[in-house]
Write a protein that holds these residues in place. Structure first.
Motif, PDB file in Angstrom:
ATOM      1  N   SER A   1       0.682  -1.027   0.015  1.00  0.00           N
ATOM      2  CA  SER A   1       0.014   0.275  -0.038  1.00  0.00           C
ATOM      3  C   SER A   1       0.949   1.660   0.212  1.00  0.00           C
ATOM      4  CB  SER A   1      -0.739  -0.179   1.439  1.00  0.00           C
ATOM      5  OG  SER A   1      -0.239   0.367   2.424  1.00  0.00           O
ATOM      6  N   PHE A   2      -0.042   2.433  -0.759  1.00  0.00           N
ATOM      7  CA  PHE A   2       1.301   3.184  -0.427  1.00  0.00           C
ATOM      8  C   PHE A   2       1.866   4.103   0.920  1.00  0.00           C
ATOM      9  CE2 PHE A   2       0.894   3.309  -5.463  1.00  0.00           C
ATOM     10  CZ  PHE A   2       1.657   3.363  -6.215  1.00  0.00           C
ATOM     11  N   GLY A   3       0.509   4.451   1.686  1.00  0.00           N
ATOM     12  CA  GLY A   3       1.092   4.236   2.348  1.00  0.00           C
ATOM     13  C   GLY A   3       1.806   3.967   3.469  1.00  0.00           C
ATOM     14  N   ALA A   4       1.891   2.822   3.796  1.00  0.00           N
ATOM     15  CA  ALA A   4       3.010   2.142   4.401  1.00  0.00           C
ATOM     16  C   ALA A   4       4.044   2.680   3.638  1.00  0.00           C
ATOM     17  CB  ALA A   4       3.005   0.378   4.137  1.00  0.00           C
TER      18      ALA A   4
ATOM     19  N   TYR B   1      -5.451  -5.982 -10.445  1.00  0.00           N
ATOM     20  CA  TYR B   1      -5.785  -7.339  -9.124  1.00  0.00           C
ATOM     21  C   TYR B   1      -6.470  -6.224  -8.387  1.00  0.00           C
ATOM     22  CZ  TYR B   1      -6.148 -10.531  -5.574  1.00  0.00           C
ATOM     23  OH  TYR B   1      -6.302 -10.997  -4.558  1.00  0.00           O
ATOM     24  N   TRP B   2      -6.090  -5.209  -7.554  1.00  0.00           N
ATOM     25  CA  TRP B   2      -6.523  -4.582  -6.698  1.00  0.00           C
ATOM     26  C   TRP B   2      -7.616  -3.480  -6.867  1.00  0.00           C
ATOM     27  CZ3 TRP B   2      -5.826  -6.078  -1.961  1.00  0.00           C
ATOM     28  CH2 TRP B   2      -4.478  -7.198  -1.778  1.00  0.00           C
ATOM     29  N   GLN B   3      -7.235  -2.971  -8.845  1.00  0.00           N
ATOM     30  CA  GLN B   3      -8.418  -2.275  -9.034  1.00  0.00           C
ATOM     31  C   GLN B   3      -9.436  -2.971  -8.628  1.00  0.00           C
ATOM     32  OE1 GLN B   3      -7.623   0.222 -12.724  1.00  0.00           O
ATOM     33  NE2 GLN B   3      -5.915   1.359 -11.498  1.00  0.00           N
ATOM     34  N   ARG B   4      -9.187  -4.430  -8.883  1.00  0.00           N
ATOM     35  CA  ARG B   4     -10.903  -5.312  -9.769  1.00  0.00           C
ATOM     36  C   ARG B   4     -11.062  -5.426  -8.083  1.00  0.00           C
ATOM     37  NH1 ARG B   4      -7.195  -8.242 -13.318  1.00  0.00           N
ATOM     38  NH2 ARG B   4      -6.280  -9.331 -11.907  1.00  0.00           N
TER      39      ARG B   4
ATOM     40  N   LEU C   1      -6.808   2.889  -4.090  1.00  0.00           N
ATOM     41  CA  LEU C   1      -8.043   2.328  -3.567  1.00  0.00           C
ATOM     42  C   LEU C   1      -8.950   3.082  -4.209  1.00  0.00           C
ATOM     43  CD1 LEU C   1      -6.592  -0.666  -1.907  1.00  0.00           C
ATOM     44  CD2 LEU C   1      -6.431   0.108  -4.100  1.00  0.00           C
ATOM     45  N   GLY C   2      -8.677   4.242  -2.608  1.00  0.00           N
ATOM     46  CA  GLY C   2      -9.932   4.810  -2.792  1.00  0.00           C
ATOM     47  C   GLY C   2     -10.651   5.978  -4.443  1.00  0.00           C
ATOM     48  N   ALA C   3      -9.421   6.583  -5.005  1.00  0.00           N
ATOM     49  CA  ALA C   3      -9.985   6.775  -5.937  1.00  0.00           C
ATOM     50  C   ALA C   3     -10.788   6.162  -7.252  1.00  0.00           C
ATOM     51  CB  ALA C   3      -8.710   7.380  -7.036  1.00  0.00           C
ATOM     52  N   ILE C   4     -10.895   5.003  -6.913  1.00  0.00           N
ATOM     53  CA  ILE C   4     -11.124   4.112  -7.829  1.00  0.00           C
ATOM     54  C   ILE C   4     -13.580   4.431  -7.563  1.00  0.00           C
ATOM     55  CG2 ILE C   4     -11.526   2.224  -6.599  1.00  0.00           C
ATOM     56  CD1 ILE C   4     -11.980   0.977  -8.936  1.00  0.00           C
ATOM     57  N   ASP C   5     -13.480   5.122  -6.198  1.00  0.00           N
ATOM     58  CA  ASP C   5     -14.716   5.650  -6.636  1.00  0.00           C
ATOM     59  C   ASP C   5     -15.284   6.819  -7.161  1.00  0.00           C
ATOM     60  OD1 ASP C   5     -17.454   5.766  -5.618  1.00  0.00           O
ATOM     61  OD2 ASP C   5     -17.038   5.479  -3.599  1.00  0.00           O
TER      62      ASP C   5
ATOM     63  N   HIS D   1      -9.771  13.365   3.048  1.00  0.00           N
ATOM     64  CA  HIS D   1      -9.277  12.335   3.184  1.00  0.00           C
ATOM     65  C   HIS D   1     -10.294  11.771   3.366  1.00  0.00           C
ATOM     66  CE1 HIS D   1      -7.490  12.842   7.273  1.00  0.00           C
ATOM     67  NE2 HIS D   1      -7.588  13.848   6.739  1.00  0.00           N
ATOM     68  N   HIS D   2      -9.742   9.739   3.165  1.00  0.00           N
ATOM     69  CA  HIS D   2     -10.275   8.806   4.166  1.00  0.00           C
ATOM     70  C   HIS D   2      -9.717   8.088   5.017  1.00  0.00           C
ATOM     71  CE1 HIS D   2      -6.153   7.527   2.016  1.00  0.00           C
ATOM     72  NE2 HIS D   2      -6.433   6.826   2.641  1.00  0.00           N
ATOM     73  N   GLY D   3      -9.614   8.950   6.210  1.00  0.00           N
ATOM     74  CA  GLY D   3      -8.829   8.541   7.719  1.00  0.00           C
ATOM     75  C   GLY D   3      -7.434   7.943   7.284  1.00  0.00           C
ATOM     76  N   GLY D   4      -7.029   7.305   6.509  1.00  0.00           N
ATOM     77  CA  GLY D   4      -5.555   6.584   5.965  1.00  0.00           C
ATOM     78  C   GLY D   4      -4.670   7.010   6.749  1.00  0.00           C
TER      79      GLY D   4
END
Length: 433
Positions: A14-17, A70-73, A270-274, A330-333
């Motif tokens: 994940s990009f956060g980590a 894969y992660w987008q799916r 990942l949240g950008a997909i919404d 933001h999403h709370g990451g």
């Protein structure tokens, strides 16, 4: 230990980590260490861009493009679950995610063991939510980094991990813990069987990662920490005032209403997909006297009529942008929340999964931000919240004080000092002769 100790940093996919570890690696390099990165498929080149050597876990059929797909799916499949609360997600999202995480551990174990044998690190830094047995068996000290919410380490005075509950919610706490344990039971049993095969002791129910006996780093700034019943004491546990990396400067564009407040919005890679929720929000932004920078990941082509006070981008050097902002949506990451605190910027959190609920609850409880339900809001409500947060002098003053405290003790510096001190202690403890 060599004069230039090798520290292998192994963040989760994940990009956060990943970017949190970049900040620690930058400080380690300044202190004479030699940080190197072990990369999951899909992260090739991410760390090289910051000047660090990369070692790649075999991709197999998971090239970077395939890994991204894969992660987008995966996220696309679970989008309906992100419209549920933390409780409702336990069976439909959290349990399948733990299954996928355990699959990853089993799949990469042999390759990871081979990589560590080749690197011969003096220490391993693991920024993940699960233990990889190869790390524990690598014959060197390992560091656990808790870059999710502090709730990841359980305590009687700390709400359950991923619950979004307040500490005083005793009845709900017990019910959530039972529901969570039941939801992840299958993945946990499978994981414990794998640990046993690899020579590790089983973990307690619903626990996937033990504390390190050597060093544990928690990215929980003092302003939002919990008062634990059982304190976590140094030198084994070290709290950081966040962990913000050095990033390239950003040349801010000249937008319409450029003399108004600046708002940055990012829901993570990942949240950008919404794109649906982001489109709704852009419509609201057009009516607000402010300028907006919006990270939409790889979905720029999904947006048509963009308001003239909005700039969309597939990537921004986030710390550099947040430092200049008046509000961060933001999403709370945990990285995003810590960066907002570090730069004294209010957070408007719209969590959709994992520890986002925990951080949103903590922002509300500590007066450092607002929690807005991701789906149940009207255009007038969103506009009112954004405008009131931009105008709030009390919140700005509180956050300015928090920023001063955090910037006086940068997390990457403290983490690097703790790691180098741990290496020195371990070296002194080795018997001579």
């Amino acid at each position: 230990m060599s004069a230039e100790p090798i520290i292998a940093l192994f963040p989760e996919a994940s990009f956060g980590a990943a970017l949190n570890c970049v900040g620690i690696a930058q400080a380690l390099r300044e202190r004479g260490g030699r940080p190197v990165f072990i990369c999951h498929p899909g992260f090739t080149g991410v760390f090289a861009e910051y000047g660090f050597q990369e070692y790649h876990l075999p991709a197999g059929d998971q090239s970077r493009e395939n890994a991204d797909d894969y992660w987008q799916r995966f996220i696309q499949t679970h989008l309906p679950n992100f419209r549920k609360d933390a409780w409702e997600q336990l069976d439909t999202y959290v349990a399948p995610t733990w299954d996928a995480i355990v699959n990853t551990v089993e799949t990469v174990e042999d390759a990871l063991s081979d990589l560590l044998s080749m690197i011969q690190p003096d220490a391993i830094l693991l920024d993940n939510v699960i233990m990889f047995p190869a790390v524990a068996r690598a014959n060197c000290p390992w560091v656990r980094v808790v870059s999710c919410a502090e709730t990841e380490l359980p305590d009687a005075n700390v709400p359950p991990y991923l619950s979004g509950l307040r500490p005083e919610s005793t009845t709900d706490r017990k019910r959530f813990e039972r529901t969570y344990e039941k939801a992840v039971r299958s993945a946990h049993k499978r994981y414990n069987r794998f640990r046993k095969k690899r020579g590790l002791e089983p973990l307690a129910p619903a626990i996937f990662l033990e504390p390190s006996p050597d060093l544990n780093l928690l990215l929980a700034p003092s302003a939002v920490r919990y008062h634990r019943k059982l304190p976590l004491c140094e030198p084994q546990f070290v709290y950081l005032e966040g962990c913000v990396r050095n990033e390239t400067k950003f040349d801010f564009p000249h937008l319409k209403r450029s003399d108004t407040p600046l708002v940055y919005m990012s829901f993570g890679s990942l949240g950008a997909i919404d794109t649906g929720i982001i489109t709704r929000m852009l419509n609201v932004f057009s009516s607000i006297q402010a300028q907006f920078l919006v990270n939409v990941g790889g979905f720029l082509e999904s947006y048509g009529n963009v308001p003239d006070n909005v700039l969309l981008g597939s990537w921004f050097p986030q710390p550099s942008v947040v430092a200049e902002c008046d509000l961060f949506i933001h999403h709370g990451g945990n990285n995003s929340f810590c960066e907002a605190l570090y730069f004294g910027v209010p957070s408007l959190l719209l969590p959709y999964c994992w520890d986002g609920f925990d951080n949103a609850q903590r922002a509300e409880a500590t007066g450092t931000g607002r929690w807005l339900d991701r789906n149940n809001w009207s255009e007038a409500e969103l506009q009112g919240i954004v405008e009131s947060m931009l105008a709030s002098k009390d919140m700005k003053a509180r956050l300015a004080s928090i920023s001063t405290t955090m910037q006086a003790a940068p997390g990457p510096v403290k983490s690097a000092d703790a790691i180098m001190s741990m290496l020195a202690r371990n070296q002194d403890a080795v018997p001579v002769g």
